[in-house]
Write a protein that holds these residues in place. Structure first.
Motif, short mmCIF file in Angstrom:
data_model
loop_
_atom_site.label_atom_id
_atom_site.label_comp_id
_atom_site.label_asym_id
_atom_site.label_seq_id
_atom_site.Cartn_x
_atom_site.Cartn_y
_atom_site.Cartn_z
N ALA A 4 -11.38 0.00 1.32
CA ALA A 4 -10.93 1.21 1.96
C ALA A 4 -11.47 1.31 3.38
O ALA A 4 -12.44 0.67 3.75
CB ALA A 4 -11.40 2.42 1.17
N ASN A 5 -10.79 2.15 4.16
CA ASN A 5 -11.10 2.29 5.57
C ASN A 5 -11.97 3.54 5.77
O ASN A 5 -11.50 4.56 6.24
CB ASN A 5 -9.77 2.39 6.34
N ILE A 6 -13.23 3.46 5.34
CA ILE A 6 -14.08 4.64 5.45
C ILE A 6 -15.35 4.30 6.22
O ILE A 6 -15.62 3.14 6.51
CB ILE A 6 -14.45 5.20 4.06
N THR A 56 -8.05 4.87 -2.14
CA THR A 56 -9.49 5.11 -2.04
C THR A 56 -9.79 5.93 -0.79
O THR A 56 -10.61 6.85 -0.81
CB THR A 56 -10.25 3.78 -1.97
N ASP A 57 -9.12 5.58 0.33
CA ASP A 57 -9.26 6.37 1.56
C ASP A 57 -9.07 7.85 1.28
O ASP A 57 -9.85 8.69 1.68
CB ASP A 57 -8.16 6.00 2.56
N ARG A 112 -17.88 -0.67 3.59
CA ARG A 112 -16.98 -1.47 2.75
C ARG A 112 -16.99 -0.89 1.35
O ARG A 112 -18.02 -0.83 0.70
CB ARG A 112 -17.45 -2.93 2.70
N SER A 156 -1.24 0.81 -1.18
CA SER A 156 -2.37 -0.06 -1.54
C SER A 156 -3.49 0.73 -2.17
O SER A 156 -3.62 1.94 -1.96
CB SER A 156 -2.89 -0.76 -0.28
N GLY A 163 -6.45 0.42 -1.42
CA GLY A 163 -7.35 0.82 -0.33
C GLY A 163 -6.98 2.18 0.22
O GLY A 163 -7.84 3.03 0.46
N TYR A 164 -5.68 2.42 0.39
CA TYR A 164 -5.23 3.71 0.94
C TYR A 164 -5.59 4.85 -0.01
O TYR A 164 -6.05 5.91 0.41
CB TYR A 164 -3.72 3.65 1.17
#
Lengths: 242, 298
Positions: free
Chosen positions: B138-140, B7-8, B134, B2, B4-5
């Protein structure tokens, strides 16, 4: 103005200067000549405090009739502050700094903003090429230009005594003639000059007095003319069979 | 995979790179000015981390004050180390300084263990720093962004000081030619001290970041990041501050991408990967990205 009294310097196990004694009078140009390894550069570095003598005194009197100081106990920056500029062998401009910055570093200890910009302007008038190249890295200059920069940089300190180590080294004869003419001009304007030179012909022609250094001690001294006519000096340093 | 990953990973690489860059700057500055590889530099990260922890936990100071105190603590530590361990050896062969720095490093680590015990401690951050941020799904966390922003701010501030101020000019002159700098009237002991203080202050702040990012600190925590930041400095061309910054980000980014994109079985080899990268880069560019050759510097 400057008196070196019985200076001994050791570098590692080598005894470089063995009881060297000489004097530079106010307003004079004094040359120190001698073969490679005789200790000429060591002598200059001892005056400017980069080398500490093992024994002996370096007596300096900045103002006529004023107090005397022993430079052999002072840090180099204190010696610069006392009005001695040393233009080192091989020019040693800061090649990654701009030409302008090199000049500013030369006036590092000064705090008078207007005086600094006035002297910057004077350097540019003395050597117009430095103005043109003001923002270039000093490392991009030619050898002759670097020599001009090194001298201009030393002058930014407004020295009473200017020390020059081999100003002719590696330069074309025309440039050397220009540099020597400039040294004579600076001297006429009141700066005392103490220089070391390989080029004995030029040095003896320029200097009021000169000393011959051999193996760490002075073996001869006299006026420039006397030494230039001395048969021993002619044979050893002037490359002519007298 | 993804977006998002990815970007993580990118943010993770930037965060790690920020810390490497801050520490690498000090390595490079100190080497640049006195040709000393200061192996105690990484341990200042540890000291910075513990000073922060102490201030946050014991005194509950507001964050900007803590950050300032960490800068000061790192800088102060650099000052003490320079005075006590390196100044007496000025003029000694390079290898002497190198050994001395190893000795200081081991001493600091052991002092840390003696005083604080080797037990890792939890590093508590204010809640708002640990809150999720947000950004492109991503999960940051907020702290990741804070680390990157403050590292970039500090690094550019330092470059400005070096480029524009009288002290910075003196530092550059001293780094290029120590003896000639002295002939210009520069008190080189002061410029050397300034390089230690500035570099160490940044390493101290990196300790604050390290604790905030990973949540646990112990007295040996400076060793590995210290070594890697040294690698970053070498990659960038040791002696060059912009090189150190770039090297730090390159290293942080490639380390995180290596772990994140390859199958998990390779993850334990991340350090081998880092040093492998170093060897490869030095094969192609022996002086690093921005380094000048030793001949030029001589």
């Amino acid at each position: 103005m400057l008196r070196l009294e019985d200076i001994h310097v050791h570098r590692g196990r080598t005894h470089v200067l063995k009881g060297l004694t000489l004097a530079v009078g106010r307003g004079e140009i004094v040359a120190l000549i001698g073969a490679n390894g005789a200790g000429k550069t060591t002598t200059l570095r001892t005056v400017s405090g980069l080398i500490r003598p093992t024994s002996g005194a370096v007596v300096y009197q900045p103002e006529p009739g004023g107090p005397q100081v022993d430079l052999s106990r002072l840090a180099p920056e204190k010696i610069v502050a006392a009005g001695i500029s040393h233009c080192p062998e091989g020019r040693q401009v800061f090649s990654s700094l701009s030409v302008r910055e090199n000049l500013l570093v030369g006036g590092y200890l000064r705090r008078d903003k207007e005086g600094i910009s006035r002297d910057l302007e004077r350097s540019f008038e003395l050597f117009p090429i430095l103005r043109e190249r003001g923002h270039q890295a000093a490392g991009s200059l030619s050898g002759g230009e670097q020599m001009m920069l090194a001298i201009a940089r030393a002058l930014m300190n407004r020295p009473k005594l200017l020390i020059l180590d081999e100003p002719s080294l590696g330069l074309a004869p025309l440039i050397v003639a220009r540099i020597f003419a400039l040294i004579a001009e600076l001297n006429a304007a009141g700066t005392t000059v103490f220089l070391v030179e390989q080029n004995a012909v030029m040095a003896l022609g320029l200097a009021h007095r000169a000393y011959v250094l051999e193996l760490g001690a002075i073996v001869l001294s006299g006026t420039g003319r006397e030494l230039a006519e001395n048969p021993e000096v002619r044979r050893a340093y002037l490359g002519s069979a007298a | 995979m993804s977006g998002g990953y990815l970007t993580d990973l990118l943010v993770g690489g930037l965060t790690l790179g920020s810390m490497y860059a801050l520490v690498a700057i000090g390595f490079s500055m100190i080497y640049g000015i006195i040709r000393l590889i200061n192996f105690a530099h990484g341990d200042i990260v540890m000291i910075g981390a513990f000073v922060t922890l102490g201030l946050v936990q014991a005194l509950d100071l507001p964050l900007p004050l803590v950050a300032l105190a960490t800068l000061a603590a790192g800088g102060g530590m650099g000052l003490i180390i320079e005075r006590a361990a390196f100044r007496p050896m000025r003029g000694a062969p390079q290898v002497t300084g190198f050994i001395a720095s190893l000795a200081v490093s081991i001493m600091l680590q052991n002092l840390g263990v003696l005083i604080l015990t080797a037990q890792p401690r939890n590093f508590v951050c204010p809640d708002w720093l640990s809150a999720p941020a947000r950004l492109l799904g991503a999960n940051i966390r907020v702290i990741d962004l804070a680390i990157v922003a403050s590292a970039l701010g500090l690094a550019s501030g330092l470059m400005l000081v070096i480029k524009k101020t009288r002290l910075g000019m003196a530092m550059r002159a001293t780094a290029e030619n120590l003896d000639t700098a002295r002939l210009m009237g520069i008190d080189v002991n002061r410029t050397i001290m300034a390089a230690f203080v500035m570099g160490s202050a940044l390493a101290g702040v990196a300790g604050f970041m390290w604790g905030g990012k990973f949540g646990q600190i112990d007295p040996l925590l400076g060793y590995v990041p210290g070594l890697k930041s040294f690698v970053a400095a070498v990659i960038g061309g040791v002696g060059s501050v912009p090189g150190a910054i770039l090297g730090g980000y390159l290293l942080g980014m490639s380390e995180v991408l290596f772990v994140g994109l390859l199958p998990p079985v390779y993850a334990p080899y991340r350090d081998a990967f880092v040093f492998g990268t170093l060897i490869l880069i030095l094969l192609v560019l022996p002086n690093g990205l921005f380094g000048t050759s030793t001949e030029e510097r001589a």
